[in-house]
Write a protein that holds these residues in place. Structure first.
Motif: not given
Ligand SMILES: [Zn+2]
Length: 56
Positions: A5-6, A35, A43, A38-39, A30
Protein backbone atom coordinates in the motif's frame (compact mmCIF):
# COMPACT_ATOMS: atom_id res chain seq x y z
CA UNK A 1 10.00 -5.98 1.48
CA UNK A 2 7.97 -2.89 0.67
CA UNK A 3 4.42 -2.41 1.82
CA UNK A 4 2.01 -3.02 -1.07
CA UNK A 5 0.00 0.00 0.00
CA UNK A 6 2.44 2.69 1.15
CA UNK A 7 5.84 1.43 -0.06
CA UNK A 8 7.62 1.58 3.30
CA UNK A 9 9.68 -1.39 4.53
CA UNK A 10 7.19 -3.65 6.33
CA UNK A 11 9.91 -5.00 8.66
CA UNK A 12 9.94 -1.62 10.44
CA UNK A 13 6.35 -2.13 11.56
CA UNK A 14 4.14 -5.09 12.47
CA UNK A 15 4.04 -6.82 9.08
CA UNK A 16 1.22 -8.85 7.58
CA UNK A 17 1.68 -11.08 4.56
CA UNK A 18 -0.96 -12.09 2.05
CA UNK A 19 -0.65 -15.23 -0.06
CA UNK A 20 -3.05 -17.33 -2.11
CA UNK A 21 -1.87 -20.63 -0.56
CA UNK A 22 -0.23 -21.50 2.76
CA UNK A 23 3.04 -22.62 1.16
CA UNK A 24 3.32 -19.99 -1.55
CA UNK A 25 5.30 -16.76 -1.57
CA UNK A 26 3.40 -13.69 -0.38
CA UNK A 27 1.67 -11.81 -3.18
CA UNK A 28 1.33 -8.70 -1.03
CA UNK A 29 2.58 -7.42 2.29
CA UNK A 30 1.53 -4.60 4.57
CA UNK A 31 3.00 -2.64 7.52
CA UNK A 32 0.01 -3.39 9.70
CA UNK A 33 -3.76 -3.77 9.60
CA UNK A 34 -4.12 -0.05 8.88
CA UNK A 35 -2.35 -0.33 5.52
CA UNK A 36 -4.16 -3.59 4.74
CA UNK A 37 -7.57 -2.15 5.56
CA UNK A 38 -6.98 1.04 3.57
CA UNK A 39 -5.66 -0.92 0.60
CA UNK A 40 -8.71 -3.20 0.58
CA UNK A 41 -10.99 -0.20 0.88
CA UNK A 42 -9.37 1.79 -1.93
CA UNK A 43 -9.14 -1.19 -4.28
CA UNK A 44 -12.69 -2.27 -3.34
CA UNK A 45 -11.39 -5.81 -2.99
CA UNK A 46 -14.25 -6.89 -0.76
CA UNK A 47 -17.06 -5.61 -2.96
CA UNK A 48 -19.33 -8.54 -3.74
CA UNK A 49 -16.81 -11.14 -2.58
CA UNK A 50 -18.01 -12.10 0.90
CA UNK A 51 -18.65 -15.86 1.00
CA UNK A 52 -21.90 -15.64 2.92
CA UNK A 53 -23.23 -12.36 1.60
CA UNK A 54 -26.59 -12.33 -0.16
CA UNK A 55 -28.68 -9.44 -1.43
CA UNK A 56 -31.90 -9.18 0.50
ZN1 LIG B 1 2.28 0.42 4.74
Amino acid sequence: MECTYCGLPVEDHDPLYLSTAPESEPTAQFCNYGCLATYIDEEELTTGTACSWSPE
